[in-house]
Design a protein around this motif. Structure first.
Motif, PDB file in Angstrom:
ATOM      1  N   SER A 405     -26.701   5.794 -41.172  1.00  0.00           N
ATOM      2  CA  SER A 405     -25.888   5.980 -42.367  1.00  0.00           C
ATOM      3  C   SER A 405     -25.925   7.451 -42.784  1.00  0.00           C
ATOM      4  O   SER A 405     -26.872   8.177 -42.475  1.00  0.00           O
ATOM      5  CB  SER A 405     -26.392   5.089 -43.516  1.00  0.00           C
ATOM      6  N   ASP A 426     -21.212   5.141 -47.503  1.00  0.00           N
ATOM      7  CA  ASP A 426     -20.523   3.873 -47.282  1.00  0.00           C
ATOM      8  C   ASP A 426     -20.594   2.945 -48.488  1.00  0.00           C
ATOM      9  O   ASP A 426     -20.141   1.804 -48.415  1.00  0.00           O
ATOM     10  CB  ASP A 426     -21.081   3.172 -46.041  1.00  0.00           C
ATOM     11  N   LYS A 451     -17.429   4.008 -51.725  1.00  0.00           N
ATOM     12  CA  LYS A 451     -18.108   5.279 -51.508  1.00  0.00           C
ATOM     13  C   LYS A 451     -18.981   5.582 -52.715  1.00  0.00           C
ATOM     14  O   LYS A 451     -18.685   5.154 -53.839  1.00  0.00           O
ATOM     15  CB  LYS A 451     -17.110   6.436 -51.312  1.00  0.00           C
TER      16      LYS A 451
END
Length: 624
Positions: A405, A426, A451
């Motif tokens: 990530s 994310d 987001k």
């Protein structure tokens, strides 16, 4: 006496003869005038035909010398001069070459000019009697020509010869242009233009030979032995694609400066300066807000100079932090290239006080000095790592690592900086406890946000934190986070475009400021965290930084929590401070020292020092 009488009679006779000659001369003059008027009248009658003066030749009207000789017999000369010769001469001169559509005014003008030319020519080269004879011949010849040329216009017998000649010229010109077939040619050209298509730029692919013999190929590359039997396939190893920004190895990294040669003594002295100023005063937490007037006076005393401007990092500045030291001015900046630059402004020359390190491989989006130990600086990067730089040990220790990530922001949940809340690009969030071994998270929470750009913790009620998403701002309670999905306590949905940041006010947390791409700064009342947080103020501010500049993030002044600091796109370049009511408090203008946009700005917690970073890695410092 008789002689005298005879002489007198002879004188009287001579006088009579002289008077007779005078009368004859006058009569001849009258005849000449009459003949000249006859010439003009008849010429005006027959010469109403347009012609070009450029084709006029003065010698065309000259008659043979036999006609001009005064001693010759005029009558005999006129009889012997053929009528056809005069016709031919005048036909060559008066042939119309002008356009058939010439207006009547132009024709009359040309007629008058031609008459004047004829009159002058006749006066110079012809006698009066010759002029009379020539005028008669011209009348006859013109009458003959008129009858001959207009024989095809019998239906217009009532028109004058000039009108008949004019109609004939019009019809002849019309027939001539019709024979050219201009309309048909234009139509063909139009069809050709319509049918014409742009040439194809694509290259024609060569046709494959089905039965032909191709070029020779290596049997080894075709995996065929010389006898034609196919060989067993050999396992192919996967090709490794080199990443432009490979991840740095896990674990601690030594503080090795990239902008200097290996000189351990200078580096130790530099880091020792940062480690020794770790004790700061906590008076700012107990200090009351100063009045706006005194605050403005202090801001007006802050200036910038060439000594307070320096290039610190490579690439755009993505994050910035000011060391809380009250003795030295120490600035830290995180760059797009993954660098962390440290600048001590007390060094002279200023380049000696800059050290640049590479703890990350991708942009450093968040940078904080530890509130419990200012000798520690924590940096978070897009590369999925969060590191802590320890100046006393000269290493960057790894606090959190998540290679799957990309990380966007973080903040301290506890005042002693033992636990952190980390936001992901994310939309997920991580709870990290620095007291536990390892570099993994304690809890990974999914949210309704697609987001997360910024995460900020409430300064008083530290269980609350605020996140800035794509279009919404959410406030969460850290005590009720569910790994499978957590619902926010409050959602601020007044924004119409993407949000860049959202922060609580630094002392009480009673205000929230957001920066949005719709060119508005919004300030909310968060004094009572409930289901509704009212909007107090909307400030119009240009936030369209474009593609190459770091997005603006409005932040609070730690000393004056009712004022926010934000970069500006206005000219001349400046950094602006607004009050929560929307009024502009101050604008920092640097003149030639500030010629670029400072997107990221930070204010010292206790001193009047402002640092701003631009897209080229330069740091601009305003101070008293």
């Amino acid at each position: 006496m008789s002689g005298l009488c005879g002489a007198a009679e002879e004188k009287a006779g001579s006088r009579q003869r002289l008077q007779v000659k005078v009368h004859e001369y006058k009569e001849n003059q009258d005849v000449a005038d009459v003949s000249q008027r006859l010439v003009l009248e008849k010429t005006a009658k027959v010469c109403l035909v347009p012609f070009s003066l450029s084709d006029y030749k003065p010698d065309a009207f000259k008659l043979p010398k036999s006609l001009l000789d005064k001693n010759s017999n005029h009558e005999a000369a006129c009889k012997t001069y053929k009528k056809t010769e005069i016709k031919k001469t005048f036909r060559e001169i008066l042939t119309p070459k002008m356009k058939a559509t010439t207006s009547s005014r132009t024709e009359s003008t040309l007629q008058k000019s031609s008459l004047d030319v004829h009159t002058e020519n006749h006066k110079q080269h012809m006698s009066t009697s010759d002029t009379g004879l020539l005028s008669v011949e011209m009348e006859d010849s013109q009458d003959g020509d008129s009858d001959e040329d207009t024989s095809g216009l019998d239906d217009f017998s009532g028109l004058s010869p000039y009108e008949r000649k004019r109609l004939k010229n019009i019809s002849e010109n019309a027939n001539f242009f019709a024979s050219l077939q201009l309309s048909e040619s234009a139509a063909r050209f139009r069809e050709m233009i319509k049918k014409r298509q742009p040439s194809e730029s694509r290259r024609k692919k060569p046709k494959k030979r089905e039965n032909g013999i191709g070029c020779r190929r290596s049997m080894r590359l075709l995996n065929v032995d010389p006898l034609g039997v196919s060989l067993p396939e050999t396992p192919t190893q996967p090709t490794v694609v080199e990443d432009e920004n490979p991840l740095l190895p896990p674990g601690p990294l030594e503080m090795t400066p990239e902008n200097r040669d290996d000189n351990s003594e200078l580096l130790k002295g530099f880091l020792q300066t940062w480690a020794e100023v770790n004790k700061t005063s906590s008076k700012n937490n107990e200090k009351e807000l100063s009045s706006i007037k005194s605050y403005k006076d202090n801001l007006s005393g802050m200036v910038i100079s060439e000594d307070t401007v320096c290039k610190v990092t490579k690439g755009s500045v993505f994050s910035m932090a000011l060391h809380p030291s009250e003795i030295r001015t120490l600035v830290a900046a995180g760059a797009r290239s993954g660098q962390v630059g440290l600048w001590d402004l007390t060094h002279q020359p200023k380049e000696d006080g800059v050290y640049v390190f590479q703890p990350h491989s991708q942009p450093v989006s968040c940078l904080y000095f530890s509130p419990a130990n200012p000798a520690h600086i924590l940096s978070l990067s897009y590369d999925g790592t969060l590191r802590c730089g320890d100046f006393s040990k000269a290493v960057f220790e790894e606090v959190y690592r998540n290679e799957g990530s990309s990380l966007s922001s973080f903040d301290f949940l506890a005042e002693e900086a033992s636990t952190l809340i980390v936001g992901h690009w994310d939309g997920s969030m991580s709870l990290v406890d620095r007291r536990t071994p390892g570099t993994s998270h304690e809890k990974l929470i999914t949210s309704s946000l697609s987001k997360i750009r910024t995460v900020h913790v409430h300064p008083v009620h530290r269980q609350y934190f605020i996140t800035a998403g794509l279009r919404d701002v959410h406030i969460y309670d850290a005590r009720h986070l569910n790994p499978k999905g957590s619902q926010p306590l409050i959602s601020l949905s007044e924004h119409t475009k993407s949000i860049a940041s959202a922060y609580f006010s630094p002392l009480t947390g009673n205000r929230v400021v957001t920066t949005c791409a719709d060119c508005k700064l919004r300030i909310f009342d968060s004094s009572c965290i409930s289901s509704q947080i009212p909007l107090l103020t909307t400030i119009r501010h240009n936030t369209n930084t474009g593609r190459w500049l770091t997005r603006f993030r409005a932040v609070w002044d730690p000393k004056q929590e009712d004022c926010v600091i934000v970069g500006s796109m206005a000219y001349p370049r400046q950094v602006e401070i607004f009050h929560e009511t929307g009024k502009r408090v101050h604008s920092f203008l640097g003149g030639e020292c500030l010629v670029s946009v400072c997107s990221i700005n930070a204010m010292h917690p206790t001193r009047y020092i402002l640092a701003g970073g631009n897209s080229s890695g330069k740091i601009h410092v305003f101070k008293n």
